[in-house]
Enzyme design. Structure first.
Site: not given
Length: 255
Positions: A151, A164
């Site tokens: 990501s 995250y």
């Protein structure tokens, strides 16, 4: 299709997190390119079986792939070995998160931290560890390939929560370390999306989605098909590429 993707028989791709919006599209794109798909799931067996039924081509299957359970992954590897005798592509798409404001340190409880790190970091490593012998048997041009779905949060440190973001930064580092460790027979690449316009994202606040798009130089969110095409390119076409991060983010870090 760009050239040969295998020697005589269909190449095999294992995709974890296959029932998610992004995982399912990766399965469809790889199947359309001639890969036999092993659609890995944690608990959504029915959804994985339904997905497999819709894939073009033949030889597909749905298999349990709970990435935090190494014993189960050993069984998965044994099953792939019995079915195909090799694995040409492993796509580590399984991941988890939950929205917690970055300044809400108490909201990011220990259980969530452990779950995110176990799924997003230990999980991909465990998959590679389990399938390494089968990846080494690939006869595809460029050898076996691991594609880790990362990501842009790994670079921007902006995302659903602090851990995250940290997990995806760790995954990118893991990509580099494993590329060194597994060379020359197995390549390892991260594909790093910006915000992807999956059904889950489409269900969120429209104003928030529009704001995210406006922060991207190309003026929109990524489409699942674009991430899947990057995975296909990393696996099939970029045969001299390993240990790197391929961004598919519309230039998001530029703003």
């Amino acid at each position: 299709m760009h050239g040969d993707i295998g020697k005589g028989t269909q190449p095999v791709a294992v995709v974890t997190g296959a029932t998610g919006g992004l995982g399912a599209q990766i399965c469809r794109t790889l199947a359309a390119a001639g890969y036999r798909i092993a659609a890995g799931y944690r608990s959504s067996a029915d959804a994985a079986l339904a997905l497999v039924e819709t894939l073009p081509g033949s030889g597909h299957c749905a298999l349990a792939a709970p990435v935090t359970d190494s014993a189960a992954l050993a069984r998965l590897a044994a099953d792939i070995g019995e079915r195909h005798g090799r694995c040409d592509v492993l796509v580590n798409c399984a991941g988890t998160t939950r929205f917690v404001a970055h300044d809400d340190l108490d909201g990011l409880d220990d259980a969530l931290i452990d779950d995110v790190l176990a799924t997003n970091v230990r999980g991909p490593f465990a998959m590679v560890r389990a399938l390494r012998p089968l990846l080494a048997k690939s006869d595809a041009p460029g050898g076996g390939v691991v594609v880790n779905i990362s990501s842009i949060a790994a670079q921007t440190a902006m995302g659903s929560n602090v851990i995250y973001c940290a997990s995806k930064a760790a995954l990118d580092n893991l990509t580099k370390s494993l590329a060194r460790a597994l060379s020359p027979g197995i390549r390892v690449v991260s594909v790093s999306p910006g915000l992807v316009d999956t059904e889950f994202v489409k269900s969120m606040d429209a104003a928030w989605r529009d704001e995210q798009a406006s922060r991207t130089p190309l003026g929109r969110l990524a489409q699942p098909e674009e991430i899947a095409q990057a995975v296909l390119a990393a696996a099939r076409d970029l045969r001299f590429t390993t240990g790197c991060v391929l961004p598919v983010d519309g230039g998001r870090p530029l703003r």
